[in-house]
Write a protein that holds these residues in place. Structure first.
Motif, PDB file in Angstrom:
ATOM      1  N   PHE A 129      32.608  43.895  46.756  1.00  0.00           N
ATOM      2  CA  PHE A 129      32.034  43.390  45.506  1.00  0.00           C
ATOM      3  C   PHE A 129      30.597  43.874  45.294  1.00  0.00           C
ATOM      4  N   LYS A 130      29.832  43.967  46.380  1.00  0.00           N
ATOM      5  CA  LYS A 130      28.443  44.443  46.273  1.00  0.00           C
ATOM      6  C   LYS A 130      28.393  45.938  45.976  1.00  0.00           C
ATOM      7  N   GLU A 131      29.163  46.703  46.763  1.00  0.00           N
ATOM      8  CA  GLU A 131      29.086  48.152  46.683  1.00  0.00           C
ATOM      9  C   GLU A 131      29.711  48.719  45.415  1.00  0.00           C
ATOM     10  N   TYR A 132      30.882  48.203  45.047  1.00  0.00           N
ATOM     11  CA  TYR A 132      31.634  48.793  43.933  1.00  0.00           C
ATOM     12  C   TYR A 132      31.502  48.038  42.614  1.00  0.00           C
ATOM     13  N   GLY A 133      30.988  46.794  42.672  1.00  0.00           N
ATOM     14  CA  GLY A 133      30.795  46.048  41.432  1.00  0.00           C
ATOM     15  C   GLY A 133      29.349  45.679  41.194  1.00  0.00           C
ATOM     16  N   GLU A 134      28.512  45.898  42.217  1.00  0.00           N
ATOM     17  CA  GLU A 134      27.086  45.540  42.164  1.00  0.00           C
ATOM     18  C   GLU A 134      26.919  44.088  41.689  1.00  0.00           C
ATOM     19  N   ILE A 135      27.770  43.217  42.267  1.00  0.00           N
ATOM     20  CA  ILE A 135      27.805  41.795  41.902  1.00  0.00           C
ATOM     21  C   ILE A 135      26.758  41.042  42.721  1.00  0.00           C
ATOM     22  N   SER A 136      25.827  40.389  42.041  1.00  0.00           N
ATOM     23  CA  SER A 136      24.685  39.750  42.710  1.00  0.00           C
ATOM     24  C   SER A 136      25.099  38.554  43.563  1.00  0.00           C
ATOM     25  N   ASN A 137      26.108  37.795  43.106  1.00  0.00           N
ATOM     26  CA  ASN A 137      26.548  36.630  43.883  1.00  0.00           C
ATOM     27  C   ASN A 137      27.861  36.923  44.617  1.00  0.00           C
ATOM     28  N   ALA A 138      27.942  38.104  45.193  1.00  0.00           N
ATOM     29  CA  ALA A 138      29.154  38.560  45.892  1.00  0.00           C
ATOM     30  C   ALA A 138      29.572  37.604  47.014  1.00  0.00           C
ATOM     31  N   PHE A 160      30.745  39.187  33.865  1.00  0.00           N
ATOM     32  CA  PHE A 160      30.997  38.964  35.291  1.00  0.00           C
ATOM     33  C   PHE A 160      32.332  39.589  35.722  1.00  0.00           C
ATOM     34  N   LEU A 161      33.386  39.371  34.928  1.00  0.00           N
ATOM     35  CA  LEU A 161      34.726  39.804  35.321  1.00  0.00           C
ATOM     36  C   LEU A 161      34.900  41.323  35.321  1.00  0.00           C
ATOM     37  N   ALA A 162      34.247  42.011  34.378  1.00  0.00           N
ATOM     38  CA  ALA A 162      34.410  43.477  34.299  1.00  0.00           C
ATOM     39  C   ALA A 162      34.027  44.161  35.615  1.00  0.00           C
ATOM     40  N   PRO A 163      32.833  43.896  36.186  1.00  0.00           N
ATOM     41  CA  PRO A 163      32.501  44.533  37.471  1.00  0.00           C
ATOM     42  C   PRO A 163      33.332  44.023  38.644  1.00  0.00           C
ATOM     43  N   LEU A 164      33.809  42.753  38.558  1.00  0.00           N
ATOM     44  CA  LEU A 164      34.673  42.224  39.621  1.00  0.00           C
ATOM     45  C   LEU A 164      35.994  42.999  39.655  1.00  0.00           C
ATOM     46  N   PHE A 165      36.604  43.184  38.489  1.00  0.00           N
ATOM     47  CA  PHE A 165      37.854  43.938  38.398  1.00  0.00           C
ATOM     48  C   PHE A 165      37.616  45.407  38.745  1.00  0.00           C
ATOM     49  N   GLN A 166      36.460  45.928  38.337  1.00  0.00           N
ATOM     50  CA  GLN A 166      36.114  47.320  38.665  1.00  0.00           C
ATOM     51  C   GLN A 166      36.053  47.513  40.175  1.00  0.00           C
ATOM     52  N   ALA A 167      35.399  46.577  40.862  1.00  0.00           N
ATOM     53  CA  ALA A 167      35.250  46.678  42.317  1.00  0.00           C
ATOM     54  C   ALA A 167      36.607  46.698  43.009  1.00  0.00           C
ATOM     55  N   LEU A 168      37.502  45.813  42.583  1.00  0.00           N
ATOM     56  CA  LEU A 168      38.843  45.763  43.169  1.00  0.00           C
ATOM     57  C   LEU A 168      39.616  47.052  42.887  1.00  0.00           C
ATOM     58  N   ARG A 169      39.525  47.523  41.645  1.00  0.00           N
ATOM     59  CA  ARG A 169      40.234  48.754  41.258  1.00  0.00           C
ATOM     60  C   ARG A 169      39.759  49.952  42.067  1.00  0.00           C
ATOM     61  N   ILE A 170      38.445  50.056  42.252  1.00  0.00           N
ATOM     62  CA  ILE A 170      37.881  51.175  43.020  1.00  0.00           C
ATOM     63  C   ILE A 170      38.364  51.127  44.465  1.00  0.00           C
ATOM     64  N   ILE A 197      32.932  63.761  33.112  1.00  0.00           N
ATOM     65  CA  ILE A 197      32.590  62.538  32.376  1.00  0.00           C
ATOM     66  C   ILE A 197      32.729  61.366  33.334  1.00  0.00           C
ATOM     67  N   SER A 198      31.657  60.595  33.483  1.00  0.00           N
ATOM     68  CA  SER A 198      31.704  59.388  34.321  1.00  0.00           C
ATOM     69  C   SER A 198      31.493  58.158  33.450  1.00  0.00           C
ATOM     70  N   TYR A 199      31.885  56.987  33.990  1.00  0.00           N
ATOM     71  CA  TYR A 199      31.849  55.762  33.188  1.00  0.00           C
ATOM     72  C   TYR A 199      31.052  54.629  33.829  1.00  0.00           C
ATOM     73  N   HIS A 200      30.624  54.804  35.055  1.00  0.00           N
ATOM     74  CA  HIS A 200      29.758  53.790  35.649  1.00  0.00           C
ATOM     75  C   HIS A 200      28.793  54.460  36.624  1.00  0.00           C
ATOM     76  N   SER A 201      27.772  53.714  37.021  1.00  0.00           N
ATOM     77  CA  SER A 201      26.650  54.296  37.767  1.00  0.00           C
ATOM     78  C   SER A 201      27.062  54.896  39.112  1.00  0.00           C
ATOM     79  N   LEU A 202      28.078  54.320  39.760  1.00  0.00           N
ATOM     80  CA  LEU A 202      28.502  54.840  41.070  1.00  0.00           C
ATOM     81  C   LEU A 202      29.043  56.261  40.937  1.00  0.00           C
ATOM     82  N   GLU A 203      29.901  56.478  39.945  1.00  0.00           N
ATOM     83  CA  GLU A 203      30.442  57.825  39.697  1.00  0.00           C
ATOM     84  C   GLU A 203      29.327  58.778  39.271  1.00  0.00           C
TER      85      GLU A 203
END
Length: 305
Positions: free
Chosen positions: A151-160, A198-208, A237-243
């Motif tokens: 969650f921290k690495e792939y979603g950059e979620i502060s309250n991971a 909140f949910l968008a980066p959470l789902f992103q982290a799981l998907r990654i 073309i990238s869609y988030h900061s990690l890519e």
């Protein structure tokens, strides 16, 4: 049956991609993410009878869109295997490589795939339906520590830590099965008006994590340099900061870590790419009107030295 572009995925920054690929009619090209085939069709329009286009996509749904053209080869594999599969097809070097990263509109709109926060569906999120790892497996079997890391690495979620703790607490009593289960469990992690944020980066982290997207992209970007001809183009073309960070790093330093190597004697840096986009190319206002999902797209272009 082939789906229409609009039914599957509207190609993002299409004109800009085609212009920057610098297409030679007799050249050999790679589309790393075939999807609905929008970018591939536009490339084929620029090729002569001698030209060749190799496209990659591990999603069986995308393979239904395969183009009937003798100049076109669709390889049903993850782009991390690009170099090997090009070699199997007798190709050592290519003129340009295009990558439109992320998830297609079709994948987001297919409720049963579990990619979208809009639908109640099984926690799947696999791009390759033959893979054993699903989002359900992650939330039910990963350790609390590993979940925090994802969650921290792939979603950059502060309250991971809180998110991971709630998931682990809940699964002790009942298996987490659906996207709605996950949304309900994590309700206390955000205010009502910030649910999507909140949910968008959470789902992103799981998907990654499910699709090992970052590792696959690192492998592919590292191979792009060896596959490209001198003066060959890399268009991504990238869609988030990690890519985007990985793409920037490879262009700047020739490696995904962004480590610039220096000549031990002269101290000069060894450049492998010429950066053709100091600032990324962004979608125009008119494109965003037509396709809101292009809003986070960033296009970067480099030329092999």
């Amino acid at each position: 049956m082939m789906m229409s572009d609009n039914a599957y995925h509207i190609p993002v920054l299409l004109k800009e991609c085609i212009e920057n690929l610098n297409i030679e009619p007799d050249g050999v090209y790679v589309d790393l993410t075939f999807g609905g085939g929008g970018h591939s069709k536009a490339i084929l329009e620029k090729l002569s009878a001698k030209g060749k286009l190799f496209a990659f996509d591990q999603d069986p749904d995308a393979q239904k869109n395969a183009l009937k053209d003798e100049r076109f080869v669709l390889i049903p594999q993850n782009f991390r295997f690009m170099k090997n599969y090009l070699k199997l097809n007798g190709i050592k070097t290519v003129d340009a490589i295009l990558g439109d990263l992320g998830v297609s509109s079709h994948q987001f709109d297919s409720a049963e795939r579990g990619f979208s926060i809009r639908f109640d569906a099984a926690l799947d999120m696999r791009m390759n339906q033959n893979s054993d790892l699903t989002a359900k497996k992650i939330v039910n079997e990963y350790s609390e520590e590993k979940l925090v890391s994802v969650f921290k690495e792939y979603g950059e979620i502060s309250n991971a830590k809180k998110v991971a703790w709630l998931i682990c607490k809940h699964r002790e009593e009942k298996e987490i099965e659906t996207t709605e289960d996950l949304k309900e469990i994590t309700k206390s992690c955000h205010s009502k008006h910030e649910e999507n944020k909140f949910l968008a980066p959470l789902f992103q982290a799981l998907r990654i994590e499910v699709n090992q997207e970052i590792e696959a992209l690192k492998e592919c970007l590292n191979d792009c340099y060896t596959v490209l001809k001198t003066e060959g183009r890399l268009v991504v073309i990238s869609y988030h900061s990690l890519e985007d960070r990985l793409v920037k790093n490879i262009i700047k330093s020739g490696n995904t870590e962004g480590i610039i190597e220096r000549d031990v004697i002269y101290g000069s840096t060894t450049k492998v790419y010429k950066n053709l986009t100091t600032k990324p190319i962004l979608p125009s206002a008119s494109e965003l009107e037509r396709n809101s999902r292009a809003r986070s797209a960033k296009l970067r272009v480099a030329e092999k030295i």
